[in-house]
Scaffold this motif. Structure first.
Motif, PDB file in Angstrom:
ATOM      1  N   PRO A  16      21.630  50.869   0.700  1.00 53.54           N
ATOM      2  CA  PRO A  16      22.730  51.822   0.774  1.00 53.54           C
ATOM      3  C   PRO A  16      24.141  51.219   0.846  1.00 53.54           C
ATOM      4  O   PRO A  16      25.107  51.880   0.501  1.00 53.54           O
ATOM      5  N   GLY A  17      24.275  49.977   1.336  1.00 56.43           N
ATOM      6  CA  GLY A  17      25.585  49.339   1.331  1.00 56.43           C
ATOM      7  C   GLY A  17      26.653  50.154   2.037  1.00 56.43           C
ATOM      8  O   GLY A  17      26.463  50.606   3.166  1.00 56.43           O
ATOM      9  N   VAL A  18      27.787  50.348   1.347  1.00 59.32           N
ATOM     10  CA  VAL A  18      28.905  51.080   1.966  1.00 59.32           C
ATOM     11  C   VAL A  18      28.550  52.547   2.224  1.00 59.32           C
ATOM     12  O   VAL A  18      29.262  53.237   2.951  1.00 59.32           O
ATOM     13  N   LEU A  19      27.468  53.014   1.646  1.00 61.90           N
ATOM     14  CA  LEU A  19      27.041  54.398   1.846  1.00 61.90           C
ATOM     15  C   LEU A  19      26.023  54.533   2.988  1.00 61.90           C
ATOM     16  O   LEU A  19      25.459  55.608   3.189  1.00 61.90           O
ATOM     17  N   SER A  20      25.812  53.471   3.743  1.00 67.28           N
ATOM     18  CA  SER A  20      24.758  53.452   4.759  1.00 67.28           C
ATOM     19  C   SER A  20      24.850  54.619   5.739  1.00 67.28           C
ATOM     20  O   SER A  20      23.844  55.253   6.058  1.00 67.28           O
ATOM     21  N   ALA A  21      26.047  54.917   6.220  1.00 71.42           N
ATOM     22  CA  ALA A  21      26.201  55.954   7.248  1.00 71.42           C
ATOM     23  C   ALA A  21      25.982  57.355   6.695  1.00 71.42           C
ATOM     24  O   ALA A  21      25.711  58.288   7.457  1.00 71.42           O
ATOM     25  N   ARG A  22      26.078  57.508   5.374  1.00 69.48           N
ATOM     26  CA  ARG A  22      25.932  58.840   4.772  1.00 69.48           C
ATOM     27  C   ARG A  22      24.924  58.817   3.623  1.00 69.48           C
ATOM     28  O   ARG A  22      25.053  59.559   2.655  1.00 69.48           O
ATOM     29  N   TRP A  23      23.922  57.980   3.737  1.00 73.47           N
ATOM     30  CA  TRP A  23      22.937  57.815   2.670  1.00 73.47           C
ATOM     31  C   TRP A  23      22.216  59.116   2.354  1.00 73.47           C
ATOM     32  O   TRP A  23      21.893  59.404   1.202  1.00 73.47           O
ATOM     33  N   SER A  24      21.963  59.925   3.359  1.00 73.19           N
ATOM     34  CA  SER A  24      21.251  61.190   3.149  1.00 73.19           C
ATOM     35  C   SER A  24      22.200  62.338   2.834  1.00 73.19           C
ATOM     36  O   SER A  24      21.749  63.469   2.613  1.00 73.19           O
ATOM     37  N   GLY A  25      23.487  62.076   2.826  1.00 78.45           N
ATOM     38  CA  GLY A  25      24.470  63.116   2.514  1.00 78.45           C
ATOM     39  C   GLY A  25      25.373  63.454   3.667  1.00 78.45           C
ATOM     40  O   GLY A  25      26.576  63.587   3.503  1.00 78.45           O
ATOM     41  N   ALA A  26      24.802  63.595   4.863  1.00 77.18           N
ATOM     42  CA  ALA A  26      25.592  63.930   6.045  1.00 77.18           C
ATOM     43  C   ALA A  26      25.941  62.651   6.790  1.00 77.18           C
ATOM     44  O   ALA A  26      25.079  61.824   7.063  1.00 77.18           O
ATOM     45  N   HIS A  27      27.208  62.474   7.121  1.00 76.94           N
ATOM     46  CA  HIS A  27      27.668  61.243   7.761  1.00 76.94           C
ATOM     47  C   HIS A  27      27.079  61.103   9.166  1.00 76.94           C
ATOM     48  O   HIS A  27      27.160  62.008   9.980  1.00 76.94           O
ATOM     49  N   GLY A  28      26.472  59.943   9.413  1.00 81.46           N
ATOM     50  CA  GLY A  28      26.009  59.630  10.759  1.00 81.46           C
ATOM     51  C   GLY A  28      24.702  60.256  11.179  1.00 81.46           C
ATOM     52  O   GLY A  28      24.352  60.214  12.364  1.00 81.46           O
ATOM     53  N   ASN A  29      23.946  60.828  10.241  1.00 75.39           N
ATOM     54  CA  ASN A  29      22.644  61.420  10.596  1.00 75.39           C
ATOM     55  C   ASN A  29      21.582  60.330  10.483  1.00 75.39           C
ATOM     56  O   ASN A  29      20.953  60.151   9.440  1.00 75.39           O
ATOM     57  N   ASP A  30      21.404  59.573  11.571  1.00 70.91           N
ATOM     58  CA  ASP A  30      20.520  58.410  11.530  1.00 70.91           C
ATOM     59  C   ASP A  30      19.095  58.780  11.120  1.00 70.91           C
ATOM     60  O   ASP A  30      18.474  58.079  10.312  1.00 70.91           O
ATOM     61  N   GLU A  31      18.573  59.845  11.690  1.00 73.19           N
ATOM     62  CA  GLU A  31      17.182  60.219  11.411  1.00 73.19           C
ATOM     63  C   GLU A  31      16.981  60.533   9.934  1.00 73.19           C
ATOM     64  O   GLU A  31      16.025  60.052   9.302  1.00 73.19           O
ATOM     65  N   ALA A  32      17.890  61.316   9.362  1.00 73.29           N
ATOM     66  CA  ALA A  32      17.772  61.675   7.950  1.00 73.29           C
ATOM     67  C   ALA A  32      17.960  60.446   7.056  1.00 73.29           C
ATOM     68  O   ALA A  32      17.248  60.280   6.052  1.00 73.29           O
ATOM     69  N   ASN A  33      18.911  59.593   7.409  1.00 70.94           N
ATOM     70  CA  ASN A  33      19.131  58.370   6.626  1.00 70.94           C
ATOM     71  C   ASN A  33      17.888  57.489   6.627  1.00 70.94           C
ATOM     72  O   ASN A  33      17.473  56.956   5.592  1.00 70.94           O
ATOM     73  N   ASN A  34      17.285  57.329   7.808  1.00 75.92           N
ATOM     74  CA  ASN A  34      16.093  56.490   7.928  1.00 75.92           C
ATOM     75  C   ASN A  34      14.923  57.065   7.136  1.00 75.92           C
ATOM     76  O   ASN A  34      14.192  56.329   6.455  1.00 75.92           O
TER      77      ASN A  34
END
Length: 205
Positions: free
Chosen positions: A84-102
């Motif tokens: 995800p790189g620079v998009l890591s915090a918002r990989w799933s679309g919503a910024h900072g949703n760790d569970e969804a990103n993981n």
């Protein structure tokens, strides 16, 4: 001498202060954003970690008139060409949703074999002076991605990431299972910030 850290994250603040103290640099006080007059934080729309770190550091130096340090960080997965790189915090679309990103990252990597699960946490730190002097450094923390979350500590992708040091030691703990002290000693951000020590030492005279 005061240095502005373009963040209100208490852990980042302590980390930089500890690194400076350990290096024997006296008379340097690290301030959070909350310690200076409020200003509109810039949009982090850079294409790289360095772009975003510089955007934040330049804004802090301009508005506060202080030497400013900022970092941008995330996880880079080899199989995903560094995303995800620079998009890591918002990989799933919503910024900072760790569970969804993981969950999304695990899903994307579900069928990738173990030998192709290399990844690294990356931190790029920028230091900018009010006079326009700029320094950019990078720290990388290599490891591999797990197939399921492991550990309750840390944040972000920590429970999915096993550092190379843990594999070499035969323990296989994820970053989410390390104590804050263990993590800070080897983390990507610590490695990047340590490279700024000579610059800060010169600035502090």
């Amino acid at each position: 001498m005061q240095i502005l850290l373009a963040s209100n994250n208490a852990k980042k603040l302590r980390e930089l202060q500890t690194i400076l103290d350990s290096a024997g640099i006296d008379g340097v006080e690290v301030l959070p954003l909350s310690a200076v007059d409020a200003y509109e934080e810039p949009v982090e729309d850079g294409r790289t970690f360095a772009d975003n770190a510089l955007i934040k550091a330049r804004a802090g130096a301009k508005h506060a008139g202080l030497v400013t340090v900022a970092d941008d960080s995330g996880i880079a997965v080899d199989e995903l060409n560094g995303m995800p790189g620079v998009l890591s915090a918002r990989w799933s679309g919503a910024h900072g949703n760790d569970e969804a990103n993981n969950e999304l990252l695990l899903g994307q990597m579900a069928h990738v074999p173990d030998e192709r699960r290399a990844a690294a946490f990356v931190s790029v730190c920028a230091l900018v002076t009010p006079e326009g002097e700029e320094h950019v450094v990078e720290g990388r923390w290599p490891g591999r991605l797990l197939r399921a979350s492991q550990g309750e500590g840390g944040f972000g992708y920590d429970p999915l990431f096993v550092p190379t040091e843990e594999d070499e030691a035969g323990t296989g703990r994820s970053a989410g299972e390390l104590s804050p002290e263990e993590k800070n000693a080897i983390s990507h951000r610590g490695r990047a910030l340590s490279q700024l020590v000579p610059v800060i030492k010169d600035l502090a005279g």
